[in-house]
Design a protein around this motif. Sequence first.
Motif: not given
Length: 331
Positions: A116-130
């Motif tokens: 679990g070192v690296f996780q994709a959380l989702g896309f923010d309001a500016k369209g960037r992946i967090v």
Amino acid sequence: MTVSYGVEKCPKTFGEYRCSLSEEYLQMAKEQLREDDTLREQALEAMRNWIAKHPYIKKCRTDALFLLRFLRQRKFSIPLACETLERYLAMRQTFPQWFQNLSPEQPDMRDISAEGVFQALGFDAKGRIVIIIKARYFNVEKYNLMHLIRYLHMYMEVLSCDERIQVTGIVLIIDCFETTMMHFTLFNLSDMKNMMPYINHLVPVRCKEVHVLRLPKMSVTLVDILFTFVSTKIKHRFFFHKTLIDAKKHLDKSLLPSDLNGTNDSMEMSNGFHKLVRESEEELALLDQMEIDVTKYTALWNQNHPAAGGCGKETEIESGMVGSFRKLNID
């Protein structure tokens, strides 16, 4: 995924480009990168012609998705995009221990992913992946810096294939909670000097913001030293937060997991992305077939050479090693 392209620098035909961007992202591309159908087509043609005539590039991907990574990263400046591709090819081949033979099925890559070192959380309001990196889950007693670089670069290569991410970039969160000095001493000065061109110019996605959370006091001096190798432009994208309260002022709470006082404990996107990486083994292997005459690029690995982003003066690097940490954005 099935690979439908090769590394011939002068193919007889090029595959048809089929844009996968929604109208929202197309608008972002136009506003942020000046991109439209005409500019995209002209830039791809110019870049392919440059590759075909390049005396040192022997093999290279020329498909639109790959080349658009560099064009979008450089806001469709064709000279800068070509320069970035050239450096990217040279660095991949100069340091194969970091960038080649990457496979999600290798035991070390599977282990680091499972922890679990690296996780994709989702896309923010500016369209960037967090993206969040939880440093404490990286097993420093079992793995070293080379493993970490290989793991992160493998994921960045796959991220860079997503057109949304090519356009808007990523927001990276590095959570240093419960890290030890061993985590920070992974980064030796010799490797950092060689990594500087990668960090400053060649990361295959546009890293828009880096938020460092809960950095332990014991590591401040070491981070100060490491930061002397980072360009001014990249430094301005770093934000250091002592508390989660402060971090949440800058980050979308709905994307943060509960251990960061957020509300997002869904692993759906992260699991989906890990699955995509596992399915990209053939594509990652094809990258190793690209070839450039690296003897022409030795200056890139000279820390102080202008081609590496240096200034040609060792004293400026040395003088920044002590005390410059106070200049960073430590809240």
